[in-house]
Design a protein around this motif. Structure first.
Motif, PDB file in Angstrom:
ATOM      1  N   THR A 140       0.987  -1.456   0.006  1.00  0.00           N
ATOM      2  CA  THR A 140      -0.142   0.101  -0.026  1.00  0.00           C
ATOM      3  C   THR A 140       0.620   0.896  -0.418  1.00  0.00           C
ATOM      4  O   THR A 140       2.044   1.275   0.386  1.00  0.00           O
ATOM      5  N   TRP A 141       0.550   2.276   0.078  1.00  0.00           N
ATOM      6  CA  TRP A 141       1.257   3.411  -0.362  1.00  0.00           C
ATOM      7  C   TRP A 141       1.691   3.929   0.723  1.00  0.00           C
ATOM      8  O   TRP A 141       2.920   4.348   1.225  1.00  0.00           O
ATOM      9  N   ALA A 142       1.327   3.707   2.728  1.00  0.00           N
ATOM     10  CA  ALA A 142       2.246   3.941   3.938  1.00  0.00           C
ATOM     11  C   ALA A 142       2.847   2.621   3.756  1.00  0.00           C
ATOM     12  O   ALA A 142       3.836   3.448   3.881  1.00  0.00           O
ATOM     13  N   ASP A 143       3.270   2.248   2.521  1.00  0.00           N
ATOM     14  CA  ASP A 143       4.478   1.369   2.793  1.00  0.00           C
ATOM     15  C   ASP A 143       5.607   2.333   2.036  1.00  0.00           C
ATOM     16  O   ASP A 143       6.841   2.114   3.045  1.00  0.00           O
ATOM     17  N   VAL A 144       5.215   3.448   2.219  1.00  0.00           N
ATOM     18  CA  VAL A 144       6.289   4.331   1.681  1.00  0.00           C
ATOM     19  C   VAL A 144       6.627   4.878   2.299  1.00  0.00           C
ATOM     20  O   VAL A 144       7.938   5.124   2.526  1.00  0.00           O
ATOM     21  N   LYS A 203      -5.098   5.468   8.817  1.00  0.00           N
ATOM     22  CA  LYS A 203      -4.724   5.540   9.909  1.00  0.00           C
ATOM     23  C   LYS A 203      -4.594   3.475   9.597  1.00  0.00           C
ATOM     24  O   LYS A 203      -3.413   3.630  10.254  1.00  0.00           O
ATOM     25  N   ALA A 204      -5.439   3.084   9.178  1.00  0.00           N
ATOM     26  CA  ALA A 204      -5.661   1.716   9.940  1.00  0.00           C
ATOM     27  C   ALA A 204      -4.207   1.316   8.858  1.00  0.00           C
ATOM     28  O   ALA A 204      -3.811  -0.107   8.829  1.00  0.00           O
ATOM     29  N   MET A 205      -3.988   1.800   7.089  1.00  0.00           N
ATOM     30  CA  MET A 205      -2.983   1.630   6.393  1.00  0.00           C
ATOM     31  C   MET A 205      -1.784   1.645   7.036  1.00  0.00           C
ATOM     32  O   MET A 205      -1.128   0.898   6.946  1.00  0.00           O
ATOM     33  N   ALA A 206      -1.845   2.656   7.702  1.00  0.00           N
ATOM     34  CA  ALA A 206      -0.303   3.125   8.417  1.00  0.00           C
ATOM     35  C   ALA A 206      -0.314   1.453   9.103  1.00  0.00           C
ATOM     36  O   ALA A 206       0.958   1.896   9.390  1.00  0.00           O
ATOM     37  N   GLN A 207      -1.250   1.941  10.340  1.00  0.00           N
ATOM     38  CA  GLN A 207      -1.017   0.916  11.509  1.00  0.00           C
ATOM     39  C   GLN A 207      -0.537  -0.971  10.348  1.00  0.00           C
ATOM     40  O   GLN A 207       0.470  -0.966  10.944  1.00  0.00           O
ATOM     41  N   ASP A 208      -1.365  -1.087   9.229  1.00  0.00           N
ATOM     42  CA  ASP A 208      -0.733  -1.850   9.022  1.00  0.00           C
ATOM     43  C   ASP A 208       0.490  -2.600   7.845  1.00  0.00           C
ATOM     44  O   ASP A 208       1.078  -3.040   8.459  1.00  0.00           O
ATOM     45  N   ALA A 209       1.305  -1.112   7.799  1.00  0.00           N
ATOM     46  CA  ALA A 209       2.220  -1.545   6.336  1.00  0.00           C
ATOM     47  C   ALA A 209       3.654  -1.220   8.560  1.00  0.00           C
ATOM     48  O   ALA A 209       4.048  -1.717   8.520  1.00  0.00           O
ATOM     49  N   LEU A 210       2.836  -0.470   9.228  1.00  0.00           N
ATOM     50  CA  LEU A 210       4.176  -0.035  10.436  1.00  0.00           C
ATOM     51  C   LEU A 210       3.991  -2.107  11.120  1.00  0.00           C
ATOM     52  O   LEU A 210       5.149  -2.594  11.383  1.00  0.00           O
ATOM     53  N   ASP A 211       2.793  -3.367  11.442  1.00  0.00           N
ATOM     54  CA  ASP A 211       2.520  -3.734  11.540  1.00  0.00           C
ATOM     55  C   ASP A 211       3.712  -4.518  10.840  1.00  0.00           C
ATOM     56  O   ASP A 211       4.275  -5.853  11.778  1.00  0.00           O
TER      57      ASP A 211
END
Ligand code: BYC
Length: 345
Positions: A140-144, A203-211
């Protein structure tokens, strides 16, 4: 003896001379080498050095260079899908910086008498490693954002001490690399900061990237090398040679201590149920790292190992005509220069 004390050649502006391929680098005068290390001076390309020191540096610098250029792929994957022109421009600049880091590092390795074409060949044949972190997908974009914040954050923690590495060309390359990595880390944090203040879905996308990126980021520092968990490895010798200044575990701990408060600021939860503040030691203690996963990914069985290497080999083959044109252009100009010198004589 040269070390950091450049001799008359340098005063004449010729700079350090890389060793010729047939020069016997292993006939080290241990006295001079040890003296330079003892006084925390830099070893330069024309200083004699033990063969094992040279080959350790080649291994580490080559792995580092390969990581930089393979590291362009996970983020490059998002250039066409960046959500705004501003984000796209930032991402293009960052990926381009990583290419530049690879080039400085291949140049630093070449001062040790190796050829970059040979190093690339070893990468392509899978006989030289690159960092395990780049074998994970960017879904996802949050991975960047997570790559900038965590991967570049880990890279800075590891690389700032390398600015004091005993080998001059590597240490000097690291100074510029670290400045750029520090900007990369901030852009990743800022990207996630924006997402964490967006919609619930963002925000959920950011959390998923951190996970997904947290544990692989901790593995970037390498296997345990202190205490009972130590698995041998290169640390003790590399520290004695002033290549590494800290153990893998020390740097990993510093990274955890730096990152936990940043996650709190973002409003994200660390994916580690065992994470706990130890008031006595003044450190955040983390749960066990899955070193089985690290070994699997290192052994080629990560989600993206095959894809990353195949893409790299294809890009190299597609670029053959550029390398041939550059060599022909250089030869033509060298010819012109020697003809002009001949007619001036
Ligand atoms: N991945 O005894 P150890 C970046 C290997 S680029 C793969 O601790 P050493 C960025 C190690 O090579 C980030 N292999 O070894 C780019 C050794 O294998 P061999 C890359 C790993 O060398 C684009 C064995 O495990 N940074 O930041 O003393 C976009 C035993 O380990 C890894 C660098 O390369 C790993 N994670 O220490 C964004 C920094 N960890 O050769 C960001 C420079 C360990 O015995 N390198 N191995 O078969 C170093 O500082 C050190 O080489 C390491 C390992 C800390 C990585």
């Amino acid at each position: 003896m040269y070390g950091t004390d450049f001799g008359p050649d340098d005063a004449a502006g010729t700079g350090p001379r890389p060793p010729a391929p047939d020069e016997p680098l292993n006939a080290a005068d241990a006295g001079i080498f040890d003296d330079l290390l003892e006084h925390d001076l830099r070893i330069e390309p024309r200083d004699e050095m033990p063969e094992a020191y040279r080959s350790t540096l080649v291994r580490q610098i080559a792995q580092h260079a390969h990581s930089e250029i393979i590291g362009m792929q996970p983020e490059g994957n998002w250039i066409t899908r960046a959500p705004s022109l501003r984000r796209k421009a930032i991402l293009i600049a960052k990926v381009q910086d990583e290419a530049g880091h690879g080039l400085y590092l291949y140049s630093a390795a070449e001062t040790l008498g190796v050829d970059r074409a040979d190093l690339l060949d070893r990468l392509h044949r899978g006989t030289q490693k690159y960092s395990t972190i780049f074998n994970y997908p960017t879904l996802t974009w949050a991975d960047v954002g997570a790559i900038g914040w965590l991967v570049d954050g880990a890279a800075i923690m590891n690389q700032v001490p390398l600015c004091r590495c005993s080998y001059g060309p590597y240490a000097r390359a690291m100074i510029r690399v670290c400045k750029e990595e520090s900007f990369h880390q901030r852009q990743g944090f800022e990207l996630l900061w924006t997402m964490c203040r967006g919609t619930d879905a963002q925000k959920a996308m950011a959390q998923d990237a951190l996970d997904r990126w947290w544990w692989p980021a901790l593995m970037m520092f390498g296997p345990p090398d202190t205490g009972e968990a130590a698995t041998g490895g290169h640390t003790a010798q590399s520290m004695a040679w002033g290549i590494k200044r800290f153990s893998n575990d020390d740097l990993r701990q510093r990274f955890v201590d730096m990152t936990v408060p940043q996650a709190e600021k973002l409003g994200l939860r660390m994916p580690d149920p065992d994470l706990a503040w130890n008031a006595e030691s003044g450190h955040w203690e983390h749960g066990p790292i899955d070193w089985g996963e690290f070994r699997r990914v290192l052994g080629g069985d990560g989600a993206c190992n095959a894809q990353r290497l195949a893409h790299r080999v294809r890009a190299h083959e597609d670029g053959a005509w550029v390398r041939e044109a550059a060599v022909a252009y250089a030869a033509k100009h060298a010819d012109g220069r020697s003809r002009r010198r001949g007619s001036a004589a």
